[in-house]
Design an enzyme around this catalytic site. Sequence first.
Site, mmCIF file in Angstrom:
data_model
loop_
_atom_site.group_PDB
_atom_site.id
_atom_site.type_symbol
_atom_site.label_atom_id
_atom_site.label_comp_id
_atom_site.label_asym_id
_atom_site.label_seq_id
_atom_site.Cartn_x
_atom_site.Cartn_y
_atom_site.Cartn_z
ATOM 1 N N ASP A 182 0.813 -1.225 0.000
ATOM 2 C CA ASP A 182 0.000 0.000 0.000
ATOM 3 C C ASP A 182 0.845 1.273 0.000
ATOM 4 O OD1 ASP A 182 -2.267 -1.601 0.059
ATOM 5 O OD2 ASP A 182 -2.228 -1.680 2.265
ATOM 6 N N ARG A 183 2.045 1.175 -0.557
ATOM 7 C CA ARG A 183 2.949 2.347 -0.617
ATOM 8 C C ARG A 183 3.329 2.877 0.762
ATOM 9 N NH1 ARG A 183 3.345 0.767 -5.118
ATOM 10 N NH2 ARG A 183 2.735 1.770 -7.072
ATOM 11 N N LEU A 184 3.166 2.038 1.781
ATOM 12 C CA LEU A 184 3.532 2.476 3.146
ATOM 13 C C LEU A 184 4.978 2.057 3.429
ATOM 14 C CD1 LEU A 184 0.173 1.713 4.986
ATOM 15 C CD2 LEU A 184 0.954 3.841 3.928
ATOM 16 N N HIS A 185 5.837 2.498 2.545
ATOM 17 C CA HIS A 185 7.226 2.047 2.599
ATOM 18 C C HIS A 185 7.919 2.547 3.859
ATOM 19 C CE1 HIS A 185 6.198 1.242 -1.457
ATOM 20 N NE2 HIS A 185 6.188 2.508 -1.803
#
Length: 204
Positions: A182-185
């Site tokens: 979820d692009r929660l890098h």
Amino acid sequence: MSSDPEALAPLLEPFDRFTALLAAAREVGAERLPEPTAFALGTVGDDGQPSVRILLLKGVDERGFVFYTNCESRKGRELLGNPLAAMCFHWQPLERQVRIEGRTVQVSEEEADAYFASRARGSQIGAWASRQSRPVERPGALFEREREMEARFAGREVPRPPHWSGFRLVPARIEFWNNMPDRLHERLLYIRSGDGWRTEVLYP
Ligand SMILES: Cc1cc2nc3c(=O)[nH]c(=O)nc-3n(C[C@H](O)[C@H](O)[C@H](O)COP(=O)(O)O)c2cc1C
């Protein structure tokens, strides 16, 4: 990927963290990751124009990150005029990125000689033949120069060209990026602080 959030806890010094990642990148194997030491190098010209190109990392320790090049190339001239530079590694199979910023210094003559001596003879001849980043005067000029250099150094060791050396990027900032769903890098930034490092965790 099986990224463990704990892996980003700032327990490791950044060089140890980098070295562990590079070892993991090498273990991926040539089929999926043919150049584990490849990185993009950004430099800045006198006019403020940034430029970037791929190089191979040839050494890393607590002093910094070492690469070799023709010092009369565009990047070489830019670094001699403005030592500030940036590197970026991307190991796609590991879903990791490392960004490094700092100041470059030239490696010692001895260090450059030792690395040059370890190169294949063809690469040593190529370093003499290539007027890196300059326009080729006419078709075939590069190969003529290669033949000239082969003749010049026939039957003896090829010395390091005076214009060919290494730079060590002494990092002021090193950022480790891990891909997460979820692009929660995860982003862990080390900033040099006195003799040590302080860390910040950044929003992705
Ligand atoms: C995989 C790969 C590795 C490279 N490694 C180096 C290197 O270690 N040193 C180097 O000077 N150029 C290397 N090059 C060539 C550079 O990308 C670049 O074309 C060259 O250094 C000239 O750049 P400049 O005109 O900006 O100085 C490599 C290119 C690729 C694609």
